[in-house]
Design a protein around this motif. Structure first.
Motif, PDB file in Angstrom:
ATOM      1  N   ASP A  92       6.749  -9.369   4.704  1.00 38.31           N
ATOM      2  CA  ASP A  92       7.974  -9.551   5.473  1.00 38.31           C
ATOM      3  C   ASP A  92       7.944  -8.619   6.681  1.00 38.31           C
ATOM      4  O   ASP A  92       7.452  -7.496   6.586  1.00 38.31           O
ATOM      5  N   PRO A 117      -1.536  -7.146   6.119  1.00 37.01           N
ATOM      6  CA  PRO A 117      -0.676  -5.962   6.043  1.00 37.01           C
ATOM      7  C   PRO A 117      -1.460  -4.675   5.788  1.00 37.01           C
ATOM      8  O   PRO A 117      -0.945  -3.588   6.016  1.00 37.01           O
ATOM      9  N   SER A 122      -4.761  -9.270  -4.028  1.00 39.53           N
ATOM     10  CA  SER A 122      -3.524 -10.010  -3.731  1.00 39.53           C
ATOM     11  C   SER A 122      -3.197 -10.878  -4.946  1.00 39.53           C
ATOM     12  O   SER A 122      -4.054 -11.147  -5.780  1.00 39.53           O
ATOM     13  N   TRP A 123      -1.956 -11.306  -5.028  1.00 40.93           N
ATOM     14  CA  TRP A 123      -1.542 -12.160  -6.144  1.00 40.93           C
ATOM     15  C   TRP A 123      -1.915 -13.605  -5.864  1.00 40.93           C
ATOM     16  O   TRP A 123      -1.643 -14.121  -4.786  1.00 40.93           O
ATOM     17  N   LEU A 144      -5.824  -7.720  -0.224  1.00 40.59           N
ATOM     18  CA  LEU A 144      -5.055  -7.008   0.800  1.00 40.59           C
ATOM     19  C   LEU A 144      -5.935  -5.951   1.460  1.00 40.59           C
ATOM     20  O   LEU A 144      -5.950  -5.808   2.679  1.00 40.59           O
ATOM     21  N   ASP A 178       4.534  -9.344  -5.090  1.00 40.29           N
ATOM     22  CA  ASP A 178       3.541 -10.231  -4.474  1.00 40.29           C
ATOM     23  C   ASP A 178       3.802 -10.375  -2.979  1.00 40.29           C
ATOM     24  O   ASP A 178       2.886 -10.624  -2.212  1.00 40.29           O
ATOM     25  N   ARG A 179       5.035 -10.198  -2.567  1.00 39.48           N
ATOM     26  CA  ARG A 179       5.345 -10.240  -1.135  1.00 39.48           C
ATOM     27  C   ARG A 179       5.634  -8.806  -0.691  1.00 39.48           C
ATOM     28  O   ARG A 179       6.537  -8.163  -1.214  1.00 39.48           O
ATOM     29  N   LEU A 180       4.848  -8.320   0.237  1.00 44.40           N
ATOM     30  CA  LEU A 180       4.967  -6.922   0.636  1.00 44.40           C
ATOM     31  C   LEU A 180       6.024  -6.742   1.704  1.00 44.40           C
ATOM     32  O   LEU A 180       6.168  -7.585   2.596  1.00 44.40           O
ATOM     33  N   GLU A 181       6.747  -5.653   1.598  1.00 43.94           N
ATOM     34  CA  GLU A 181       7.669  -5.298   2.662  1.00 43.94           C
ATOM     35  C   GLU A 181       6.861  -4.529   3.713  1.00 43.94           C
ATOM     36  O   GLU A 181       6.521  -3.367   3.516  1.00 43.94           O
ATOM     37  N   GLY A 182       6.528  -5.203   4.792  1.00 39.77           N
ATOM     38  CA  GLY A 182       5.814  -4.551   5.884  1.00 39.77           C
ATOM     39  C   GLY A 182       4.381  -4.184   5.542  1.00 39.77           C
ATOM     40  O   GLY A 182       3.868  -4.544   4.485  1.00 39.77           O
ATOM     41  N   PRO A 183       3.722  -3.500   6.468  1.00 35.89           N
ATOM     42  CA  PRO A 183       2.311  -3.155   6.291  1.00 35.89           C
ATOM     43  C   PRO A 183       2.090  -2.011   5.302  1.00 35.89           C
ATOM     44  O   PRO A 183       3.022  -1.289   4.950  1.00 35.89           O
ATOM     45  N   ILE A 184       0.852  -1.868   4.872  1.00 43.55           N
ATOM     46  CA  ILE A 184       0.482  -0.788   3.962  1.00 43.55           C
ATOM     47  C   ILE A 184      -0.786  -0.095   4.460  1.00 43.55           C
ATOM     48  O   ILE A 184      -1.644  -0.726   5.057  1.00 43.55           O
TER      49      ILE A 184
END
Lengths: 434, 162
Positions: A193, A363, B41-42, B58, B151-157
């Motif tokens: 997101d 990401p 990743s999922w 990822l 499974d859905r990331l909040e922003g980058p890592i």
């Protein structure tokens, strides 16, 4: 929304400005859903995601929960994921294989071609209860080009190929990487997101103007790895100058660049390692054999960031990514990205492709996080300043005669003009003049 | 607690502490030269990618050089995703030695990672799967797999979020 137009488009005066309310206002998003996502062909998925009869995936397409399925006769289907009885989703898994979709609420079930198969206690329904009219509802239009499937929720539109217009030529270039013309989605997906308006990612995904300022650490990393990051220049090259931006019709656009950062199919760079060199060279030889020298060079040594209006990017560079995004709110989007490769690809080549993908994209990559940061900075910068600073300037290249560079903004203007036409219902007279 | 359990636990705690304290060089020194660093990743509700070489993850780094590239990026102060750098607190628990074979130790742990940065506060959770090996007598990480439960990331890592 202020009373100003969305865009000021006056090429004769070398003026093109975007009203920043278009990126901020929740009412604009409401209108986008009906004017754009309900009327355009929207990417739904790829052939390779459902290869066997009974395979399905579920996802959101144009805001709707859908099931993309291959039925028992191998026909592709796109069902709205809602029971005809009282509305619950009939498929709750992300993917799988089934002969039937089953609604657990009251037990109605549907064959994988959508036909209503079983209704518990159906003797309680009146004679007028007609099972044949109560199958799963399908998207009114669902068509594919080169294995890429699109849905449209407006039944009256022209067919997909007409819609794709000049984008087809670039999809062909992507697909020509495969000896059999068959690309596949590689297992795994990146979902993240971003706190920014979805249209900012349209712009960013094919904006070469930002490369040096936003991605300097990635460029340094490539240089340290021994890659010549100077953009190639010279005579006899496939493309004029170093890269161009093109309007492909119907809001689609592309940046079409000479390769400088390696391509698994098929331009070797040092970062791939010596072991990969013969594999890349043999992929190139296969291209020459199949497509001829000129087309092989076009496929193997040029990059393209292809935008298919309204929310699909196919970026074919150091790897191929298919990326789509959906606005969860005016200032928030959900991004889904896949990696794509030729079905015939050897494991060695696949490794190179995925390494190249992860180095740049996603990401956790070396470039996407900086893009995400830039988009968030735009959103934060404009959200509360629209009254004082209402306009963004998008005039790069506008005064040029003839073709425009990848780092100009013709392709961004192409997107915004089509967006504006659909949002306002007004044909744009400036379109033809640039 | 056995000596091995203590040693493994200390190594995992030390790694988290070095990340939170931004001691990048010391952090990298905890890894063997051939260390694999993997964030799958999922694929669906139940499964993540299980073949890191041939599926889309990822993050997947084949050796310590990949981690060094990450540190280069962070220290350059030129990657805007990492400037200003998010503050992080890793809280590691449930450290268990899963098995010992030949010269390798397998261990699992859980981690809650709280991040504070430009987006405000954010908490993520992950499962750790470690392999460790003695290198000149010192226990080092030869493989770390980080499975986010989101499974859905909040922003980058980046590595400091992991």
């Amino acid at each position: 929304m202020n009373k100003q137009p969305y865009i000021i488009d006056n090429p004769a005066e070398n003026d093109f400005r975007l009203n920043r309310q278009a990126l901020v206002d929740p009412d604009v998003l409401t209108l986008e859903k009906s004017c754009i996502f309900d009327t355009c062909w929207v990417y739904a998925g790829h052939d390779s995601e459902v290869t066997k009869p009974g395979d399905f995936v579920t996802r959101t397409v144009a805001g709707r929960p859908v099931i993309m399925a291959r039925d028992s006769n191998s026909e592709m289907r796109l069902f709205l994921n809602t029971c005809r009885h009282r509305g619950a989703k009939v498929c709750r898994e992300r993917s799988g294989n089934t002969k039937r979709f089953y609604c657990f609420y009251h037990g109605w079930s549907y064959d994988n071609d959508g036909a209503l198969a079983a209704v518990p206690g159906d003797d309680a329904y009146p004679d007028s209860f007609d099972r044949s009219e109560l199958g799963l509802t399908e998207a009114p239009r669902f068509e594919q080009y080169q294995g890429f499937w699109f849905a449209c929720f407006d039944p009256s539109v022209p067919d997909l190929e007409t819609y794709l217009a000049g984008a087809k030529e670039y999809i062909d270039l992507v697909v020509d990487q495969s000896p059999s013309g068959t690309m596949e989605i590689i297992t795994g997906v990146q979902e993240y997101d971003v706190e920014a308006n979805w249209k900012l990612l349209v712009e960013n995904s094919f904006d070469d103007y930002h490369l040096h300022s936003t991605h300097s650490t990635w460029l340094e990393y490539m240089k340290d790895a021994g890659v010549n990051i100077r953009v190639p220049n010279g005579k006899g090259l496939v493309l004029p100058k170093r890269g161009i931006g093109r309007n492909l019709g119907n809001g689609h656009a592309v940046i079409d660049n000479l390769n400088f950062r390696g391509r698994p199919v098929a331009t070797w760079i040092s970062i791939y390692g010596e072991d990969a060199k013969p594999i890349v060279e043999s992929a190139k030889a296969e291209l020459v054999e199949r497509l001829g020298e000129e087309r092989a060079e076009r496929v193997a040594n040029t990059n393209r960031n292809l935008f298919v209006f309204p929310n699909l990017m196919i970026n074919d560079g150091s790897s191929v990514t298919v990326r789509t995004f959906w606005p969860a709110a005016a200032d928030r989007m959900e991004v889904t990205a896949w990696a794509v490769g030729p079905v015939e690809e050897s494991p060695e080549m696949r490794k190179v492709r995925l390494d190249a993908f992860l180095t740049f994209y996603g990401p956790g990559g070396f470039a996407t996080p900086d893009d995400v940061e830039a988009l968030m900075q735009v959103q934060q910068g404009i959200a509360e300043t629209v009254s004082e600073v209402p306009w963004s300037v998008m005039t790069r290249g506008i005064a040029k005669e003839g073709e425009q560079l990848n780092s100009d903004e013709l392709h961004l203007r192409t997107f915004w003009r089509r967006w504006n036409e659909l949002m306002t219902g007004a044909e744009n007279s400036a379109q033809a003049s640039e | 607690m056995s000596d091995l359990q203590q040693e493994v636990t200390n190594l995992i705690y030390l790694e988290s502490t070095l990340l939170d304290r931004r001691e990048w060089d010391e952090w990298i020194d905890l890894y063997t030269e051939d260390a694999v660093y993997w964030v799958p990743s999922w694929v669906n509700e139940e499964e993540t990618t299980d073949d890191p070489e041939l599926q889309l993850n990822l993050i997947y780094l084949r050796n310590r050089g990949g981690l060094e590239d990450r540190v280069f990026r962070i220290e350059s102060r030129d990657s805007y995703a990492s400037v200003p750098l998010d503050r992080t607190v890793h809280v590691v628990g449930n450290v268990l030695v899963a098995g010992e074979m030949d010269d390798e130790v397998e261990a699992t742990a859980n981690c809650i990672i709280h991040t504070y940065g430009k987006k405000g506060g954010l908490t993520r959770a992950s499962l750790y799967d470690f392999r460790m090996r003695r290198d000149d007598g010192e226990l080092k990480i030869s493989r770390k797999k980080i499975t986010f439960i989101d499974d859905r990331l909040e922003g980058p890592i980046d590595v400091y979020h992991l």
